[in-house]
Design an enzyme around this catalytic site. Sequence first.
Site, PDB file in Angstrom:
ATOM      1  N   ASP A  17       0.733  -1.250  -0.038  1.00  0.00           N
ATOM      2  CA  ASP A  17      -0.021   0.139  -0.049  1.00  0.00           C
ATOM      3  C   ASP A  17       0.747   1.421   0.010  1.00  0.00           C
ATOM      4  O   ASP A  17       0.563   2.390   0.719  1.00  0.00           O
ATOM      5  CB  ASP A  17      -0.898  -0.038   1.138  1.00  0.00           C
ATOM      6  CG  ASP A  17      -1.873  -1.265   1.106  1.00  0.00           C
ATOM      7  OD1 ASP A  17      -1.964  -1.679   0.136  1.00  0.00           O
ATOM      8  OD2 ASP A  17      -2.255  -1.646   2.335  1.00  0.00           O
ATOM      9  N   LYS A  20       1.739   2.192  -5.277  1.00  0.00           N
ATOM     10  CA  LYS A  20       2.290   1.561  -6.452  1.00  0.00           C
ATOM     11  C   LYS A  20       1.271   1.876  -7.483  1.00  0.00           C
ATOM     12  O   LYS A  20       1.955   2.271  -8.772  1.00  0.00           O
ATOM     13  CB  LYS A  20       2.588  -0.089  -6.119  1.00  0.00           C
ATOM     14  CG  LYS A  20       3.527  -0.302  -5.313  1.00  0.00           C
ATOM     15  CD  LYS A  20       3.570  -1.694  -4.876  1.00  0.00           C
ATOM     16  CE  LYS A  20       2.297  -2.280  -4.222  1.00  0.00           C
ATOM     17  NZ  LYS A  20       1.990  -2.228  -3.068  1.00  0.00           N
ATOM     18  N   GLY A  44      -4.630  -4.282  -3.745  1.00  0.00           N
ATOM     19  CA  GLY A  44      -5.674  -3.219  -3.939  1.00  0.00           C
ATOM     20  C   GLY A  44      -4.666  -1.794  -4.506  1.00  0.00           C
ATOM     21  O   GLY A  44      -4.015  -1.225  -3.645  1.00  0.00           O
ATOM     22  N   HIS A  45      -4.697  -1.686  -5.775  1.00  0.00           N
ATOM     23  CA  HIS A  45      -3.908  -0.453  -6.285  1.00  0.00           C
ATOM     24  C   HIS A  45      -4.857   0.703  -6.611  1.00  0.00           C
ATOM     25  O   HIS A  45      -5.954   0.309  -7.623  1.00  0.00           O
ATOM     26  CB  HIS A  45      -3.164  -0.976  -7.478  1.00  0.00           C
ATOM     27  CG  HIS A  45      -1.902  -1.953  -7.194  1.00  0.00           C
ATOM     28  ND1 HIS A  45      -1.242  -2.577  -8.021  1.00  0.00           N
ATOM     29  CD2 HIS A  45      -1.637  -2.547  -5.854  1.00  0.00           C
ATOM     30  CE1 HIS A  45      -0.324  -3.284  -7.299  1.00  0.00           C
ATOM     31  NE2 HIS A  45      -0.645  -3.509  -5.938  1.00  0.00           N
ATOM     32  N   THR A 133      -5.993 -11.690   3.315  1.00  0.00           N
ATOM     33  CA  THR A 133      -7.189 -11.136   2.676  1.00  0.00           C
ATOM     34  C   THR A 133      -8.137 -12.015   2.287  1.00  0.00           C
ATOM     35  O   THR A 133      -9.279 -11.655   1.786  1.00  0.00           O
ATOM     36  CB  THR A 133      -6.466 -10.305   1.525  1.00  0.00           C
ATOM     37  OG1 THR A 133      -6.151 -11.252   0.700  1.00  0.00           O
ATOM     38  CG2 THR A 133      -5.558  -9.176   1.448  1.00  0.00           C
ATOM     39  N   GLN A 234       2.055  -6.320  -3.059  1.00  0.00           N
ATOM     40  CA  GLN A 234       2.467  -6.090  -1.769  1.00  0.00           C
ATOM     41  C   GLN A 234       3.752  -5.168  -1.238  1.00  0.00           C
ATOM     42  O   GLN A 234       3.982  -4.403  -2.184  1.00  0.00           O
ATOM     43  CB  GLN A 234       2.493  -7.657  -1.207  1.00  0.00           C
ATOM     44  CG  GLN A 234       1.274  -8.484  -1.172  1.00  0.00           C
ATOM     45  CD  GLN A 234       0.689  -9.112  -2.457  1.00  0.00           C
ATOM     46  OE1 GLN A 234       1.481  -9.629  -3.408  1.00  0.00           O
ATOM     47  NE2 GLN A 234      -0.593  -8.448  -2.888  1.00  0.00           N
ATOM     48  N   THR A 249       3.061 -12.720   2.592  1.00  0.00           N
ATOM     49  CA  THR A 249       2.114 -13.378   1.585  1.00  0.00           C
ATOM     50  C   THR A 249       2.918 -14.450   1.222  1.00  0.00           C
ATOM     51  O   THR A 249       3.991 -14.860   1.657  1.00  0.00           O
ATOM     52  CB  THR A 249       1.562 -12.267   0.721  1.00  0.00           C
ATOM     53  OG1 THR A 249       0.625 -12.980  -0.150  1.00  0.00           O
ATOM     54  CG2 THR A 249       2.977 -11.866  -0.300  1.00  0.00           C
TER      55      THR A 249
HETATM   56  P1  GDP Z   1      -0.812   0.187  -3.590  1.00  0.00           P
HETATM   57  O1  GDP Z   1      -1.196  -0.971  -3.031  1.00  0.00           O
HETATM   58  O2  GDP Z   1       0.701   0.557  -3.299  1.00  0.00           O
HETATM   59  O3  GDP Z   1      -1.027   0.635  -4.905  1.00  0.00           O
HETATM   60  O4  GDP Z   1      -1.512   1.334  -2.622  1.00  0.00           O
HETATM   61  P2  GDP Z   1      -3.076   1.424  -2.319  1.00  0.00           P
HETATM   62  O5  GDP Z   1      -3.833   2.016  -3.265  1.00  0.00           O
HETATM   63  O6  GDP Z   1      -3.496   0.470  -1.429  1.00  0.00           O
HETATM   64  O7  GDP Z   1      -2.902   2.657  -0.988  1.00  0.00           O
HETATM   65  C1  GDP Z   1      -2.556   3.834  -1.208  1.00  0.00           C
HETATM   66  C2  GDP Z   1      -3.508   5.030  -0.843  1.00  0.00           C
HETATM   67  O8  GDP Z   1      -2.733   6.215  -0.599  1.00  0.00           O
HETATM   68  C3  GDP Z   1      -4.403   5.036  -1.775  1.00  0.00           C
HETATM   69  O9  GDP Z   1      -5.851   5.485  -1.179  1.00  0.00           O
HETATM   70  C4  GDP Z   1      -3.861   6.123  -2.664  1.00  0.00           C
HETATM   71  O10 GDP Z   1      -5.043   7.094  -3.448  1.00  0.00           O
HETATM   72  C5  GDP Z   1      -3.557   7.075  -1.651  1.00  0.00           C
HETATM   73  N1  GDP Z   1      -2.042   7.753  -2.179  1.00  0.00           N
HETATM   74  C6  GDP Z   1      -1.265   7.565  -3.026  1.00  0.00           C
HETATM   75  N2  GDP Z   1      -0.180   8.431  -3.215  1.00  0.00           N
HETATM   76  C7  GDP Z   1      -0.405   9.415  -2.272  1.00  0.00           C
HETATM   77  C8  GDP Z   1      -0.076  10.866  -1.762  1.00  0.00           C
HETATM   78  O11 GDP Z   1       1.191  11.050  -2.052  1.00  0.00           O
HETATM   79  N3  GDP Z   1      -0.699  11.466  -0.890  1.00  0.00           N
HETATM   80  C9  GDP Z   1      -1.753  10.949  -0.353  1.00  0.00           C
HETATM   81  N4  GDP Z   1      -2.378  11.650   0.536  1.00  0.00           N
HETATM   82  N5  GDP Z   1      -2.287   9.770  -0.734  1.00  0.00           N
HETATM   83  C10 GDP Z   1      -1.606   9.133  -1.685  1.00  0.00           C
HETATM   84  P1  IMO Z   2      -0.908  -4.069  -2.132  1.00  0.00           P
HETATM   85  O1  IMO Z   2      -0.303  -4.673  -3.663  1.00  0.00           O
HETATM   86  C1  IMO Z   2      -1.092  -4.573   2.241  1.00  0.00           C
HETATM   87  C2  IMO Z   2      -1.262  -8.710   3.833  1.00  0.00           C
HETATM   88  C3  IMO Z   2      -2.395  -9.144   4.334  1.00  0.00           C
HETATM   89  C4  IMO Z   2      -1.872 -10.293   5.421  1.00  0.00           C
HETATM   90  C5  IMO Z   2      -0.762 -10.659   4.477  1.00  0.00           C
HETATM   91  C6  IMO Z   2      -0.975 -12.049   3.657  1.00  0.00           C
HETATM   92  O2  IMO Z   2      -2.259  -3.615  -2.261  1.00  0.00           O
HETATM   93  O3  IMO Z   2       0.223  -3.377  -1.608  1.00  0.00           O
HETATM   94  P2  IMO Z   2      -2.586 -12.847   1.832  1.00  0.00           P
HETATM   95  O4  IMO Z   2      -3.943 -12.469   1.378  1.00  0.00           O
HETATM   96  O5  IMO Z   2      -1.673 -12.492   0.882  1.00  0.00           O
HETATM   97  O6  IMO Z   2      -2.785 -14.328   2.389  1.00  0.00           O
HETATM   98  O7  IMO Z   2      -2.430 -11.945   3.192  1.00  0.00           O
HETATM   99  O8  IMO Z   2      -0.373 -10.041   3.410  1.00  0.00           O
HETATM  100  N1  IMO Z   2      -1.118  -8.072   2.372  1.00  0.00           N
HETATM  101  C7  IMO Z   2      -1.167  -6.847   1.913  1.00  0.00           C
HETATM  102  N2  IMO Z   2      -1.132  -6.016   2.718  1.00  0.00           N
HETATM  103  N3  IMO Z   2      -1.253  -4.451   0.799  1.00  0.00           N
HETATM  104  C8  IMO Z   2      -1.388  -5.683   0.173  1.00  0.00           C
HETATM  105  O9  IMO Z   2      -1.287  -5.576  -1.297  1.00  0.00           O
HETATM  106  C9  IMO Z   2      -1.458  -6.854   0.646  1.00  0.00           C
HETATM  107  N4  IMO Z   2      -1.722  -8.249   0.068  1.00  0.00           N
HETATM  108  C10 IMO Z   2      -1.494  -8.959   1.033  1.00  0.00           C
HETATM  109  O10 IMO Z   2      -3.083  -8.211   5.088  1.00  0.00           O
HETATM  110  O11 IMO Z   2      -1.262  -9.591   6.430  1.00  0.00           O
HETATM  111 MG    MG Z   3      -2.980  -1.809  -1.949  1.00  0.00          MG
END
Ligand code: GDP
Ligand code: IMO
Ligand code: MG
Length: 433
Positions: A17, A20, A44-45, A133, A234, A249
């Site tokens: 998170d 990416k 979840g991107h 998840t 991840q 994971t």
């Molecule tokens: P990912 O899994 O690495 O793609 O990241 P996620 O989408 O799960 O979580 C990142 C969260 O931070 C999302 O809600 C994005 O919209 C938000 N986000 C990304 N870059 C920034 C930033 O520079 N500032 C803020 N405030 N939010 C951001």
């Molecule tokens: P993105 O790509 C954050 C965490 C889960 C759990 C562990 C194992 O959005 O960054 P799994 O479902 O793989 O068996 O879960 O890994 N986890 C993540 N945490 N971002 C993710 O993906 C994740 N994918 C799995 O919360 O702790």
């Molecule tokens: Mg994510």
Amino acid sequence: MQLKSKVDVLLGLQWGDEGKGKVVDVLTPRYDVIARFQGGPNAGHTLEFNGMKHVLHIIPSGIFHPDKLNVIGNGVLIEPAILSQEVEALRGRQVDATRNLYISKKAHLILPSHRLLDAANEQAKGNAKIGSTLKGIGPAYTDKIARTGLRVGDTLEFDFGEKYELLKLQHLQMVQTLGFDTASFRIDGMTLEDYERRWMESLQLLRSFHLINSEYFINDCLRQGKRVLAEGAQGSMLDIDFGSYPFVTSSSTVTAGVCSGLGVAPSAIGRVMGITKAYCTRVGAGPFPTELFDDTGRRLCELGHEYGATTGRSRRCGWIDLPALRYACMLNGVTDLIVTKPDVMNDFEEVLMCDSYEIGGRCTDELPFEFNAVEITPRWVSYPGWKQSLAGIDSYSRLPQPLLRYLEAIEQAVQTPVMAVSTSPDRKDVLFK
Ligand code: GDP
Ligand code: IMO
Ligand code: MG
């Protein structure tokens, strides 16, 4: 073999998170192909632009650029019903993913019974739950390694139904052994049987994609000098080998995973862009040395909207962890850092960094084998906050001085240059250095 270009990599350096999805979307115009190499619908991107927010799980984050190709590599796990939902959601935004998304025939499938088994395994762990998840990741990768899994290409074979039933039966037996109540199990509010029907229906859509041998496809692209970006899911601290095992994971989330997950040689890896938040979050169980249980932790969570993009769970928050970041940079061979979300700390009087760990009275920079078991006391270094909004700042050099000093401190600590900073969820707010 003569390759005219290399695969650049963008991956997470923390516990996932890091942003990416957003950054891949921003970098996509520089590339011809965006390829996922591991993970599955546990990811979840999030992408935001033109007032719209969209979350992708299996589909690469280049999909909103119609002139670019997206590839799901052999290292990824595909859950056809979730893929189908993602394709539908994209259709609602006038994006036809079947046009520019290619899928590896060698990518393994997540069956509904993998998801059942995931839930049964988690329940059996009692207090030692991983916080999965529950998308079936662990059981599907287990079958892959045990050589009992089913792959996308298998769905084209006449005996797929037979193989499916056999594998499902094995799963049901395991679930029974674990004493799990299958009758009351639900996926998206559906019984296993109802969900299975939906899953089977979605195979038709899966088969309508360009199903390819992605290793040949990617290497052909490199031979032609096309630019390929590998998108990680991840984060490095969730890697099956190097993460905080067993709270990880089940895939190789580090650069090495690009080679096995796309079929490219190590010598074909180009730049490795590592992405980190300006602070730290983790969702699910497992060690997190810099976690904050106080008001500051709660502020980071609220201001950063730190709720999981896949599960909606609230993320644990803390200050940036430099020993973990250095470790991740070492494992991945990071050439460029990208820092996201400093804007979340705009109002903070001071921001802290964990510079090293104190374990049993000893100061160390190394993540111990007993990462889960020992008490780790972070050693903090304090930096003054920048106390101003970053909105409207349109170049890196115009960032407030205290933030630039904070970024320099990160660069020095991990001996890697910062390439860009993201200052909001929106596509338009990435400042390249
Ligand atoms: P990912 O899994 O690495 O793609 O990241 P996620 O989408 O799960 O979580 C990142 C969260 O931070 C999302 O809600 C994005 O919209 C938000 N986000 C990304 N870059 C920034 C930033 O520079 N500032 C803020 N405030 N939010 C951001
Ligand atoms: P993105 O790509 C954050 C965490 C889960 C759990 C562990 C194992 O959005 O960054 P799994 O479902 O793989 O068996 O879960 O890994 N986890 C993540 N945490 N971002 C993710 O993906 C994740 N994918 C799995 O919360 O702790
Ligand atoms: Mg994510």
